[in-house]
Design a protein around this motif. Structure first.
Motif, PDB file in Angstrom:
ATOM      1  N   ASP A 358       0.835  -1.204   0.000  1.00 43.23           N
ATOM      2  CA  ASP A 358       0.000   0.000   0.000  1.00 43.23           C
ATOM      3  C   ASP A 358       0.869   1.251   0.000  1.00 43.23           C
ATOM      4  OD1 ASP A 358      -2.436   1.300  -0.133  1.00 43.23           O
ATOM      5  OD2 ASP A 358      -2.689   1.412   2.036  1.00 43.23           O
ATOM      6  N   VAL A 359       0.215   2.388  -0.262  1.00 43.35           N
ATOM      7  CA  VAL A 359       0.916   3.660  -0.376  1.00 43.35           C
ATOM      8  C   VAL A 359      -0.008   4.778   0.087  1.00 43.35           C
ATOM      9  CG1 VAL A 359       0.192   3.847  -2.797  1.00 43.35           C
ATOM     10  CG2 VAL A 359       2.119   5.212  -1.995  1.00 43.35           C
ATOM     11  N   CYS A 360       0.564   5.804   0.731  1.00 45.13           N
ATOM     12  CA  CYS A 360      -0.189   7.019   1.032  1.00 45.13           C
ATOM     13  C   CYS A 360       0.735   8.212   0.878  1.00 45.13           C
ATOM     14  CB  CYS A 360      -0.829   6.978   2.426  1.00 45.13           C
ATOM     15  SG  CYS A 360       0.318   7.184   3.811  1.00 45.13           S
ATOM     16  N   VAL A 361       0.139   9.392   0.750  1.00 47.89           N
ATOM     17  CA  VAL A 361       0.886  10.625   0.520  1.00 47.89           C
ATOM     18  C   VAL A 361       0.569  11.612   1.641  1.00 47.89           C
ATOM     19  CG1 VAL A 361       1.290  12.537  -1.073  1.00 47.89           C
ATOM     20  CG2 VAL A 361       0.784  10.261  -1.972  1.00 47.89           C
ATOM     21  N   SER A 362       1.615  12.252   2.173  1.00 45.59           N
ATOM     22  CA  SER A 362       1.414  13.245   3.230  1.00 45.59           C
ATOM     23  C   SER A 362       1.080  14.598   2.614  1.00 45.59           C
ATOM     24  CB  SER A 362       2.686  13.363   4.078  1.00 45.59           C
ATOM     25  OG  SER A 362       3.665  14.139   3.385  1.00 45.59           O
ATOM     26  N   PRO A 363       0.541  15.528   3.406  1.00 44.52           N
ATOM     27  CA  PRO A 363       0.267  16.877   2.882  1.00 44.52           C
ATOM     28  C   PRO A 363       1.519  17.577   2.371  1.00 44.52           C
ATOM     29  CG  PRO A 363      -0.896  16.532   4.951  1.00 44.52           C
ATOM     30  CD  PRO A 363       0.018  15.365   4.785  1.00 44.52           C
ATOM     31  N   ALA A 364       2.697  17.183   2.890  1.00 39.39           N
ATOM     32  CA  ALA A 364       3.951  17.801   2.454  1.00 39.39           C
ATOM     33  C   ALA A 364       4.474  17.209   1.154  1.00 39.39           C
ATOM     34  CB  ALA A 364       5.007  17.647   3.546  1.00 39.39           C
ATOM     35  N   GLY A 365       3.814  16.144   0.656  1.00 36.98           N
ATOM     36  CA  GLY A 365       4.251  15.533  -0.588  1.00 36.98           C
ATOM     37  C   GLY A 365       5.204  14.376  -0.424  1.00 36.98           C
ATOM     38  N   ASP A 366       5.418  13.914   0.818  1.00 37.37           N
ATOM     39  CA  ASP A 366       6.196  12.699   1.037  1.00 37.37           C
ATOM     40  C   ASP A 366       5.324  11.488   0.743  1.00 37.37           C
ATOM     41  OD1 ASP A 366       8.277  14.281   1.825  1.00 37.37           O
ATOM     42  OD2 ASP A 366       8.101  13.852   3.969  1.00 37.37           O
ATOM     43  N   ILE A 367       5.945  10.402   0.296  1.00 37.88           N
ATOM     44  CA  ILE A 367       5.231   9.183  -0.084  1.00 37.88           C
ATOM     45  C   ILE A 367       5.647   8.069   0.870  1.00 37.88           C
ATOM     46  CG2 ILE A 367       4.929   7.468  -1.921  1.00 37.88           C
ATOM     47  CD1 ILE A 367       5.768   9.837  -3.852  1.00 37.88           C
ATOM     48  N   TYR A 368       4.672   7.335   1.389  1.00 35.64           N
ATOM     49  CA  TYR A 368       4.924   6.234   2.309  1.00 35.64           C
ATOM     50  C   TYR A 368       4.412   4.932   1.696  1.00 35.64           C
ATOM     51  CZ  TYR A 368       6.014   9.940   5.576  1.00 35.64           C
ATOM     52  OH  TYR A 368       6.583  11.037   6.162  1.00 35.64           O
ATOM     53  N   VAL A 369       5.228   3.893   1.796  1.00 39.44           N
ATOM     54  CA  VAL A 369       4.933   2.616   1.147  1.00 39.44           C
ATOM     55  C   VAL A 369       5.110   1.493   2.164  1.00 39.44           C
ATOM     56  CG1 VAL A 369       5.634   1.007  -0.667  1.00 39.44           C
ATOM     57  CG2 VAL A 369       5.689   3.475  -1.107  1.00 39.44           C
ATOM     58  N   SER A 370       4.150   0.557   2.209  1.00 40.85           N
ATOM     59  CA  SER A 370       4.267  -0.588   3.116  1.00 40.85           C
ATOM     60  C   SER A 370       4.621  -1.849   2.336  1.00 40.85           C
ATOM     61  CB  SER A 370       2.974  -0.801   3.902  1.00 40.85           C
ATOM     62  OG  SER A 370       1.907  -1.160   3.047  1.00 40.85           O
ATOM     63  N   THR A 371       5.480  -2.673   2.928  1.00 44.97           N
ATOM     64  CA  THR A 371       5.818  -3.960   2.330  1.00 44.97           C
ATOM     65  C   THR A 371       4.853  -5.040   2.818  1.00 44.97           C
ATOM     66  OG1 THR A 371       7.356  -4.701   4.060  1.00 44.97           O
ATOM     67  CG2 THR A 371       8.251  -3.266   2.333  1.00 44.97           C
ATOM     68  N   SER A 372       4.862  -6.180   2.116  1.00 44.80           N
ATOM     69  CA  SER A 372       3.929  -7.268   2.449  1.00 44.80           C
ATOM     70  C   SER A 372       4.650  -8.607   2.329  1.00 44.80           C
ATOM     71  CB  SER A 372       2.715  -7.218   1.515  1.00 44.80           C
ATOM     72  OG  SER A 372       1.688  -8.064   1.971  1.00 44.80           O
ATOM     73  N   ASN A 373       5.783  -8.717   3.013  1.00 44.87           N
ATOM     74  CA  ASN A 373       6.638  -9.897   2.872  1.00 44.87           C
ATOM     75  C   ASN A 373       6.343 -11.004   3.876  1.00 44.87           C
ATOM     76  OD1 ASN A 373       8.169  -8.903   0.662  1.00 44.87           O
ATOM     77  ND2 ASN A 373       9.265  -7.555   2.065  1.00 44.87           N
ATOM     78  N   ARG A 374       5.444 -10.745   4.814  1.00 51.29           N
ATOM     79  CA  ARG A 374       5.060 -11.788   5.773  1.00 51.29           C
ATOM     80  C   ARG A 374       3.642 -12.279   5.509  1.00 51.29           C
ATOM     81  NH1 ARG A 374       8.775 -12.738   9.475  1.00 51.29           N
ATOM     82  NH2 ARG A 374      10.404 -11.174   9.778  1.00 51.29           N
ATOM     83  N   ASP A 375       3.164 -12.051   4.289  1.00 50.23           N
ATOM     84  CA  ASP A 375       1.826 -12.505   3.970  1.00 50.23           C
ATOM     85  C   ASP A 375       1.852 -13.961   3.515  1.00 50.23           C
ATOM     86  OD1 ASP A 375       2.623 -12.473   1.293  1.00 50.23           O
ATOM     87  OD2 ASP A 375       1.689 -10.544   0.862  1.00 50.23           O
ATOM     88  N   TRP A 376       0.790 -14.415   2.906  1.00 49.71           N
ATOM     89  CA  TRP A 376       0.598 -15.831   2.598  1.00 49.71           C
ATOM     90  C   TRP A 376       1.439 -16.320   1.439  1.00 49.71           C
ATOM     91  CZ3 TRP A 376      -2.300 -17.754  -1.807  1.00 49.71           C
ATOM     92  CH2 TRP A 376      -2.581 -16.749  -2.736  1.00 49.71           C
ATOM     93  N   ASN A 377       2.066 -15.408   0.675  1.00 52.44           N
ATOM     94  CA  ASN A 377       2.755 -15.820  -0.547  1.00 52.44           C
ATOM     95  C   ASN A 377       4.088 -15.094  -0.688  1.00 52.44           C
ATOM     96  OD1 ASN A 377       3.261 -17.016  -3.030  1.00 52.44           O
ATOM     97  ND2 ASN A 377       2.030 -15.547  -4.174  1.00 52.44           N
ATOM     98  N   PRO A 378       5.026 -15.310   0.228  1.00 54.53           N
ATOM     99  CA  PRO A 378       6.284 -14.562   0.184  1.00 54.53           C
ATOM    100  C   PRO A 378       7.140 -14.931  -1.019  1.00 54.53           C
ATOM    101  CG  PRO A 378       6.401 -16.316   1.814  1.00 54.53           C
ATOM    102  CD  PRO A 378       4.979 -16.265   1.340  1.00 54.53           C
ATOM    103  N   SER A 379       7.907 -13.955  -1.498  1.00 51.88           N
ATOM    104  CA  SER A 379       8.861 -14.195  -2.568  1.00 51.88           C
ATOM    105  C   SER A 379      10.108 -14.866  -1.998  1.00 51.88           C
ATOM    106  CB  SER A 379       9.262 -12.871  -3.227  1.00 51.88           C
ATOM    107  OG  SER A 379       8.128 -12.164  -3.661  1.00 51.88           O
ATOM    108  N   ILE A 380      10.861 -15.529  -2.873  1.00 47.46           N
ATOM    109  CA  ILE A 380      12.135 -16.129  -2.445  1.00 47.46           C
ATOM    110  C   ILE A 380      13.065 -15.006  -1.995  1.00 47.46           C
ATOM    111  CG2 ILE A 380      14.198 -17.293  -3.300  1.00 47.46           C
ATOM    112  CD1 ILE A 380      12.473 -19.149  -4.856  1.00 47.46           C
ATOM    113  N   GLY A 381      13.714 -15.202  -0.845  1.00 48.95           N
ATOM    114  CA  GLY A 381      14.589 -14.175  -0.285  1.00 48.95           C
ATOM    115  C   GLY A 381      13.900 -13.267   0.709  1.00 48.95           C
TER     116      GLY A 381
END
Length: 527
Positions: A358-381
């Protein structure tokens, strides 16, 4: 409104500036914070754009599948974790405070605590809405709940609506329009026919008043349905340009980004992507299906999305920012002036942080992104140590430096201009269509995706294997003594040669040693 909270409704400007000054002072004094998840935020990547440099750093670590991240009215980032927690994190210090644990959440595969959205005017409508999967008398439901926002806490839960759910395909993104209407994206719950059935609320975008009642100006009188024909929406943003956009998972092909029209039909399961087969064209002509702004084959599993409208990073102004799971990248989709066409696509953070949710944007224009590596279908590594995390992307200022051991990345340019390495057709097709589930080493995921190494379905009857790829697979199968409940899509849209090379690659890789499959054999399998 959209996920980047409207600054009109934040603290008065003087308080905001005073807070910023004090925060800067504290950072300069290296103020101690006693939360184990708090770290100094180094510049881990530097993205060089036309005139700007964008830094990437980590705000907080050790999260457990942060599914939704939202900029809150307190100028903290609020996020849901799939197993049932709502928390808020200070974007400057990384300090975390847990707000709520929802005990009714039922978590399995992609089901759990999912979407969250703040009302656009927290003083007029002091509400936050969330949706989560639950069970009632063994029936799986998606439940939309309104909480009252009070002193940075959520109280007085009120159930607005429940719709049938499943272990996956629950959709479940939320967004508010400027006038306080709730938009809720529901999935088809693995029952694809419901998406075209207006008696069902599955596979739809629903529009409700903030009290849960149905607006008088909805397309179907007395119905919450705003638009229909969806498989599994994963991104939903009501942008400040007053347009509603979605991102959606396709099946084996045609992931989509759509601009939503009132009463629009978006085709699933009769049309995927743009109508380009005789059956799809006939359905579109009969039912006036709205075509996507963009579609991807091979699929990238698009996830959360926000609208970027800021001069902080001028090159990215008026763009949709899209996270991807299978693609493991952040995509910048530049819009035309009207916001009704995607004119370019850029790819960032490619494979750097794993699955991005997911992603959200602050009023100052910074961008925040969440990872999803502990979900049901992790990638190798992945997951890596201290995953999952929330990242911050921001314009570098004078004095900001890339930390030792990290690297700068030039803007890759338009996606269509990227040079792709020439690889064996079968290996390339496997990487594009199969590796996200069965993994690049063919080992699959125990209990979820069967291994291809030594599997009787791979090494045995060629006709059966060709049939599986052409027509998909639904139901329980046994592979090497273990039982898997499979929902494998059909890949009949690939050419006979592509299927032959793909199956030959699988039958001769990962230690497998079986004979080739020819295009002629695939052609015969279609008859």
């Amino acid at each position: 409104m959209h996920k980047s909270f409207n600054p009109v409704f934040t603290l008065p400007l003087i308080n905001y500036l005073w807070t910023a000054v004090m925060v800067h002072f504290l950072i300069g004094c290296n103020a101690a914070v006693t939360n184990q998840n708090v770290i100094d935020t180094p510049v881990e990547q530097e993205i060089v754009l036309e005139t700007s440099k964008v830094a990437v750093g980590t705000v907080i670590l050790n999260l457990d599948v942060p599914w939704e991240i939202v900029w809150g009215p307190d100028n903290w980032i609020w996020f849901t974790e799939q197993k049932g927690s709502v928390s808020r994190v200070n974007p400057v210090t990384g300090e975390r405070k847990k707000v709520l644990k929802i005990e009714m959440v039922w978590h399995q595969r992609t089901a759990g605590l999912l979407g969250m959205a703040f009302s656009p005017d927290i003083d007029k409508w002091p509400y936050v809405v969330v949706d989560y999967t639950c069970k009632k008398d063994s029936i799986i439901l998606s439940r939309l709940v309104r909480y009252t926002y009070s002193a940075d806490s959520l109280i007085n839960p009120f159930v607005l609506l429940e719709v049938p759910g499943g272990t996956s395909h629950n959709g479940s993104r939320l967004s508010f329009s400027a006038d306080g209407k709730i938009f809720w994206a529901t999935g088809d719950g693995l029952r694809s026919k419901l998406a075209q059935d207006n008696k069902s609320l599955c596979g739809k975008i629903l529009r409700l008043n903030i009290d849960g009642s149905i607006p008088d100006d909805n397309p179907i009188k007395g119905s919450a349905i705003w638009a229909s024909g969806y498989r599994n929406i994963q991104g939903l943003v009501y942008a400040s340009n007053n347009k509603l956009y979605t991102s959606e998972h396709g099946d084996a092909n045609d992931d989509e980004v759509n601009l939503i029209q009132k009463g629009g039909n978006y085709g699933w399961p009769e049309v995927t992507g743009k109508a380009d087969t005789p059956q799809e064209i006939a359905f579109r002509q009969q039912d006036a299906v709205v075509e996507p702004l963009k579609a991807w084959t091979p699929t990238i599993a698009p996830a959360g999305m926000d609208y970027y409208h800021s001069t902080a990073i001028p090159e990215w102004d008026n763009s949709l920012i899209l996270t991807t799971l299978k693609g493991s990248s952040l995509r910048l989709l530049k819009l035309n002036e009207k916001g009704d066409e995607i004119v370019s696509e850029h790819v960032y953070l490619d494979k750097e942080y794993g699955r991005l949710r997911d992603v959200c944007v602050s009023p100052a224009g910074d961008i925040y992104v969440s990872t999803s590596n502990r979900d049901w279908n992790p990638s190798i590594g992945f997951p890596r140590a201290k995953d999952d995390r929330i990242l911050r992307l921001f314009k570098m200022r004078a004095g900001d430096k890339l930390s030792p051991g990290f690297k700068a990345q030039k803007d890759p340019g338009l996606l269509s201009e990227l040079k792709k390495p020439v690889v064996q057709m079968g290996k390339s097709s496997y990487s594009q269509y199969c590796a996200s589930c069965h993994k690049s080493d063919g080992n699959g995921v125990l209990g979820t995706f069967p291994p291809l190494i030594g599997a009787e379905q791979v090494l045995g009857d060629k006709k059966q294997l060709i049939d599986i790829l052409l027509n998909g697979l639904s139901g329980k199968i046994k592979v090497k003594g273990a039982v898997y409940n499979q929902q494998m899509p059909a890949f009949h849209f690939l050419s006979d040669k592509e299927i032959a090379e793909l199956l030959t690659y699988i039958r001769s890789s990962f230690g497998n040693k079986a004979s080739r499959i020819s295009a002629t054999e695939v052609t015969a399998g279609r008859l």
